[in-house]
Scaffold this motif. Structure first.
Motif, PDB file in Angstrom:
ATOM      1  N   SER A   7      61.640  -1.153 -92.241  1.00 24.97           N
ATOM      2  CA  SER A   7      62.582  -0.204 -91.657  1.00 24.97           C
ATOM      3  C   SER A   7      63.866  -0.928 -91.254  1.00 24.97           C
ATOM      4  O   SER A   7      63.855  -2.123 -90.970  1.00 24.97           O
ATOM      5  CB  SER A   7      61.953   0.479 -90.443  1.00 24.97           C
ATOM      6  OG  SER A   7      61.734  -0.473 -89.435  1.00 24.97           O
ATOM      7  N   PRO A   8      65.004  -0.236 -91.196  1.00 22.92           N
ATOM      8  CA  PRO A   8      66.279  -0.855 -90.811  1.00 22.92           C
ATOM      9  C   PRO A   8      66.228  -1.574 -89.458  1.00 22.92           C
ATOM     10  O   PRO A   8      66.777  -2.667 -89.338  1.00 22.92           O
ATOM     11  CB  PRO A   8      67.260   0.311 -90.793  1.00 22.92           C
ATOM     12  CG  PRO A   8      66.697   1.300 -91.749  1.00 22.92           C
ATOM     13  CD  PRO A   8      65.200   1.137 -91.651  1.00 22.92           C
ATOM     14  N   PRO A   9      65.582  -1.050 -88.421  1.00 20.71           N
ATOM     15  CA  PRO A   9      65.538  -1.798 -87.169  1.00 20.71           C
ATOM     16  C   PRO A   9      64.824  -3.147 -87.310  1.00 20.71           C
ATOM     17  O   PRO A   9      65.205  -4.137 -86.695  1.00 20.71           O
ATOM     18  CB  PRO A   9      64.781  -0.881 -86.211  1.00 20.71           C
ATOM     19  CG  PRO A   9      64.959   0.500 -86.752  1.00 20.71           C
ATOM     20  CD  PRO A   9      65.042   0.310 -88.238  1.00 20.71           C
ATOM     21  N   VAL A  10      63.802  -3.215 -88.142  1.00 22.44           N
ATOM     22  CA  VAL A  10      63.085  -4.478 -88.364  1.00 22.44           C
ATOM     23  C   VAL A  10      63.985  -5.463 -89.105  1.00 22.44           C
ATOM     24  O   VAL A  10      64.037  -6.655 -88.782  1.00 22.44           O
ATOM     25  CB  VAL A  10      61.762  -4.228 -89.129  1.00 22.44           C
ATOM     26  CG1 VAL A  10      61.115  -5.534 -89.538  1.00 22.44           C
ATOM     27  CG2 VAL A  10      60.821  -3.386 -88.300  1.00 22.44           C
ATOM     28  N   LEU A  11      64.732  -4.984 -90.089  1.00 22.83           N
ATOM     29  CA  LEU A  11      65.663  -5.843 -90.830  1.00 22.83           C
ATOM     30  C   LEU A  11      66.766  -6.368 -89.915  1.00 22.83           C
ATOM     31  O   LEU A  11      67.130  -7.548 -89.964  1.00 22.83           O
ATOM     32  CB  LEU A  11      66.279  -5.081 -92.004  1.00 22.83           C
ATOM     33  CG  LEU A  11      65.353  -4.794 -93.174  1.00 22.83           C
ATOM     34  CD1 LEU A  11      66.062  -3.911 -94.206  1.00 22.83           C
ATOM     35  CD2 LEU A  11      64.911  -6.083 -93.819  1.00 22.83           C
ATOM     36  N   ILE A  12      67.297  -5.501 -89.092  1.00 17.62           N
ATOM     37  CA  ILE A  12      68.363  -5.914 -88.158  1.00 17.62           C
ATOM     38  C   ILE A  12      67.823  -6.944 -87.170  1.00 17.62           C
ATOM     39  O   ILE A  12      68.470  -7.953 -86.888  1.00 17.62           O
ATOM     40  CB  ILE A  12      68.949  -4.686 -87.429  1.00 17.62           C
ATOM     41  CG1 ILE A  12      69.717  -3.820 -88.433  1.00 17.62           C
ATOM     42  CG2 ILE A  12      69.845  -5.107 -86.281  1.00 17.62           C
ATOM     43  CD1 ILE A  12      70.176  -2.479 -87.900  1.00 17.62           C
ATOM     44  N   ALA A  13      66.624  -6.714 -86.661  1.00 14.52           N
ATOM     45  CA  ALA A  13      66.017  -7.651 -85.705  1.00 14.52           C
ATOM     46  C   ALA A  13      65.783  -9.011 -86.361  1.00 14.52           C
ATOM     47  O   ALA A  13      66.027 -10.063 -85.763  1.00 14.52           O
ATOM     48  CB  ALA A  13      64.709  -7.090 -85.149  1.00 14.52           C
ATOM     49  N   GLY A  14      65.348  -9.016 -87.609  1.00 15.98           N
ATOM     50  CA  GLY A  14      65.132 -10.278 -88.338  1.00 15.98           C
ATOM     51  C   GLY A  14      66.438 -11.025 -88.573  1.00 15.98           C
ATOM     52  O   GLY A  14      66.523 -12.240 -88.420  1.00 15.98           O
ATOM     53  N   ALA A  15      67.465 -10.286 -88.965  1.00 12.18           N
ATOM     54  CA  ALA A  15      68.777 -10.900 -89.202  1.00 12.18           C
ATOM     55  C   ALA A  15      69.343 -11.464 -87.902  1.00 12.18           C
ATOM     56  O   ALA A  15      69.890 -12.566 -87.867  1.00 12.18           O
ATOM     57  CB  ALA A  15      69.731  -9.880 -89.803  1.00 12.18           C
ATOM     58  N   LEU A  16      69.188 -10.693 -86.828  1.00 13.97           N
ATOM     59  CA  LEU A  16      69.671 -11.144 -85.522  1.00 13.97           C
ATOM     60  C   LEU A  16      68.935 -12.409 -85.074  1.00 13.97           C
ATOM     61  O   LEU A  16      69.556 -13.343 -84.560  1.00 13.97           O
ATOM     62  CB  LEU A  16      69.509 -10.023 -84.490  1.00 13.97           C
ATOM     63  CG  LEU A  16      70.075 -10.286 -83.102  1.00 13.97           C
ATOM     64  CD1 LEU A  16      71.574 -10.561 -83.192  1.00 13.97           C
ATOM     65  CD2 LEU A  16      69.815  -9.106 -82.191  1.00 13.97           C
ATOM     66  N   ALA A  17      67.655 -12.473 -85.304  1.00 15.34           N
ATOM     67  CA  ALA A  17      66.876 -13.669 -84.945  1.00 15.34           C
ATOM     68  C   ALA A  17      67.353 -14.877 -85.743  1.00 15.34           C
ATOM     69  O   ALA A  17      67.474 -15.988 -85.214  1.00 15.34           O
ATOM     70  CB  ALA A  17      65.390 -13.413 -85.177  1.00 15.34           C
ATOM     71  N   GLY A  18      67.648 -14.680 -87.018  1.00 18.11           N
ATOM     72  CA  GLY A  18      68.161 -15.773 -87.850  1.00 18.11           C
ATOM     73  C   GLY A  18      69.508 -16.275 -87.371  1.00 18.11           C
ATOM     74  O   GLY A  18      69.766 -17.478 -87.299  1.00 18.11           O
ATOM     75  N   VAL A  19      70.400 -15.343 -87.030  1.00 15.66           N
ATOM     76  CA  VAL A  19      71.728 -15.718 -86.537  1.00 15.66           C
ATOM     77  C   VAL A  19      71.610 -16.461 -85.211  1.00 15.66           C
ATOM     78  O   VAL A  19      72.261 -17.494 -85.003  1.00 15.66           O
ATOM     79  CB  VAL A  19      72.627 -14.463 -86.405  1.00 15.66           C
ATOM     80  CG1 VAL A  19      73.893 -14.780 -85.635  1.00 15.66           C
ATOM     81  CG2 VAL A  19      72.961 -13.911 -87.779  1.00 15.66           C
ATOM     82  N   LEU A  20      70.774 -15.951 -84.307  1.00 22.53           N
ATOM     83  CA  LEU A  20      70.587 -16.620 -83.010  1.00 22.53           C
ATOM     84  C   LEU A  20      70.012 -18.024 -83.185  1.00 22.53           C
ATOM     85  O   LEU A  20      70.414 -18.957 -82.492  1.00 22.53           O
ATOM     86  CB  LEU A  20      69.702 -15.776 -82.090  1.00 22.53           C
ATOM     87  CG  LEU A  20      70.339 -14.518 -81.531  1.00 22.53           C
ATOM     88  CD1 LEU A  20      69.307 -13.697 -80.753  1.00 22.53           C
ATOM     89  CD2 LEU A  20      71.525 -14.860 -80.658  1.00 22.53           C
TER      90      LEU A  20
END
Length: 166
Positions: A7-20
């Motif tokens: 789902s889009p929220p899971v993708l966004i959370a994964g991308a955010l974790a990578g950036v952080l």
């Protein structure tokens, strides 16, 4: 085999974790390097006064009987460019004058302090006393002087790059 969609929220959370994670690595590396460089600078501050004191005292201490052997040994603590000028001065002026007047000079460092220091360059101020005896003045004369000493790190060693009277 069944492929599930994220789902889009899971993708966004994964991308955010990578950036952080990437940002935290960059920040940690930056501050870690600054800390390491600062520690090297502090270590340099303690080393350079001792190196400058010993080296400069050796540069200005000689006996007319052994001046040709003593002063070239002191040149080992000098940068290549400064060494060349120093050896020329010894051979053209200091050694002949010392032999002619039978001079013995004993230089000692009375005090020293760091003017500026980094991990590969430092400037030190030294206060020297020189006791000079000669065939004309056997009791000797004491002279005080101040010199500004520039040091450069070459490999793991501090070398004198300049000595300037103040």
């Amino acid at each position: 085999m069944k492929i599930s969609k994220l789902s889009p929220p899971v993708l966004i959370a994964g991308a955010l974790a990578g950036v952080l994670t990437a940002v935290s690595l960059v920040v940690t590396s930056y501050f870690g390097y600054r800390y390491w460089d600062q520690e090297r600078g502090e270590k340099a501050r303690t080393e350079v006064v001792d190196v400058a004191s010993r080296s400069v005292a050796a540069m200005f201490t000689y006996d007319y009987n052994t001046v040709d052997k003593e002063l070239p040994k002191a040149a080992d603590a000098l940068s290549p460019e400064f060494r060349e000028d120093y050896l020329k001065l010894i051979n053209q002026a200091i050694a002949p004058g010392a032999k002619e007047k039978q001079l013995t000079v004993n230089a000692t460092t009375q005090a020293g302090g760091v003017v500026e220091a980094s991990s590969d360059r430092a400037v030190v101020l030294l206060f020297l006393n020189q006791v000079t005896t000669s065939k004309e003045n056997a009791q000797g004369t004491t002279t005080g002087s101040r010199v500004r000493v520039t040091l450069e790190r070459e490999d793991s060693r501090w070398l004198i790059d300049a000595v300037t009277p103040i």
